[in-house]
Write a protein that holds these residues in place. Structure first.
Motif, mmCIF file in Angstrom:
data_model
loop_
_atom_site.group_PDB
_atom_site.id
_atom_site.type_symbol
_atom_site.label_atom_id
_atom_site.label_comp_id
_atom_site.label_asym_id
_atom_site.label_seq_id
_atom_site.Cartn_x
_atom_site.Cartn_y
_atom_site.Cartn_z
ATOM 1 N N PHE A 120 12.047 2.329 -2.091
ATOM 2 C CA PHE A 120 10.691 2.817 -2.379
ATOM 3 C C PHE A 120 10.416 4.209 -1.808
ATOM 4 N N HIS A 121 11.346 4.723 -1.021
ATOM 5 C CA HIS A 121 11.190 6.056 -0.417
ATOM 6 C C HIS A 121 9.926 6.137 0.446
ATOM 7 N N ILE A 122 9.651 5.060 1.176
ATOM 8 C CA ILE A 122 8.480 5.030 2.059
ATOM 9 C C ILE A 122 8.828 4.306 3.357
ATOM 10 N N GLU A 123 7.906 4.380 4.316
ATOM 11 C CA GLU A 123 8.097 3.750 5.614
ATOM 12 C C GLU A 123 7.463 2.363 5.646
ATOM 13 N N ILE A 124 7.772 1.631 6.717
ATOM 14 C CA ILE A 124 7.242 0.284 6.931
ATOM 15 C C ILE A 124 6.337 0.313 8.153
ATOM 16 N N ASP A 125 5.173 -0.339 8.056
ATOM 17 C CA ASP A 125 4.198 -0.224 9.140
ATOM 18 C C ASP A 125 4.649 -0.886 10.432
ATOM 19 N N ASN A 126 5.400 -1.992 10.342
ATOM 20 C CA ASN A 126 5.836 -2.698 11.543
ATOM 21 C C ASN A 126 7.160 -3.403 11.243
ATOM 22 N N GLU A 127 8.253 -2.788 11.622
ATOM 23 C CA GLU A 127 9.563 -3.340 11.298
ATOM 24 C C GLU A 127 9.824 -4.659 12.020
ATOM 25 N N GLU A 128 9.170 -4.884 13.156
ATOM 26 C CA GLU A 128 9.384 -6.118 13.921
ATOM 27 C C GLU A 128 8.842 -7.340 13.185
ATOM 28 N N THR A 129 7.841 -7.149 12.337
ATOM 29 C CA THR A 129 7.253 -8.276 11.613
ATOM 30 C C THR A 129 7.678 -8.314 10.147
#
Length: 201
Positions: A11-20
């Motif tokens: 998706f060429h985007i970031e993830i808000d919280n990789e831990e969850t």
């Protein structure tokens, strides 16, 4: 479910919280898991704090969500649960889903099938979301539902008792689903993505 790095690349985007970020091969909807989704208001971010099982603002308690894991696209404008949220659209990220073919009219004998996209390892379902406030505590819960439509030829064979299927989006249509100028009805069958169904254990 694909890895975090694969989702970022897709998706060429970031993830808000990789831990969850939930990574698992099998998901039980009635466990109301937090699955990664992309919201229309934040298409630049994968968010991980939305729970499967839609809660409208007027729901008295969380038990209501057992009825709203899915929503029929043909009637969301009429159903009290969803009619106020038809413009709150999201993409639900997945790599496969499972469905059962019944061998008898009560489903006592059945065969499990794994459904994948023929075009994309990582794909998305069309969804709607809402934030619900628990009346007794004031605590807020982010929730979503997965839209379903009439089954295509493949799913009429697999989902042979209700003949429905979730709306699996073509990659080129993901932005259109998040675009409010595109009517929800455009994604009802005969809209479909190419899928493959294989018998599973």
């Amino acid at each position: 479910m694909s890895t975090i790095d694969q989702v970022k690349k897709r998706f060429h985007i970031e993830i808000d919280n990789e831990e969850t970020f939930l990574q698992t091969d099998f998901i039980n909807g009635f466990a109301y898991p937090n699955l990664p989704v992309i919201l229309d208001i934040r298409p630049d971010l994968v968010t991980t704090n939305y729970t499967w099982g839609f809660l409208p603002s007027w729901a008295k308690d969380k038990d209501f969500r057992k009825n709203t894991l899915n929503a029929r696209i043909e009637t969301i404008d009429e159903k009290a649960s969803f009619k106020d949220s038809t413009e709150k659209r999201c993409l639900i990220i997945a790599t496969a889903y499972y469905e059962w073919r019944w061998h008898d009219e009560k489903g006592k004998s059945k065969q499990k099938y794994q459904i994948n996209s023929q075009d994309e390892e990582i794909f998305t379902f069309a969804g709607l979301y809402n934030t619900w406030t628990e009346p007794s505590t004031g605590q807020q819960f982010n929730t979503y539902t997965m839209l379903t439509t009439e089954a295509n030829e493949v799913m009429q064979y697999v989902h042979n008792y209700k003949k429905r299927m979730p709306i699996l989006l073509n990659k080129n249509d993901e932005a259109s689903w998040l675009d409010h100028s595109v009517a929800v009805s455009e994604f009802a069958y005969p809209y479909e993505a190419k899928i493959i169904a294989l018998e599973s254990n």
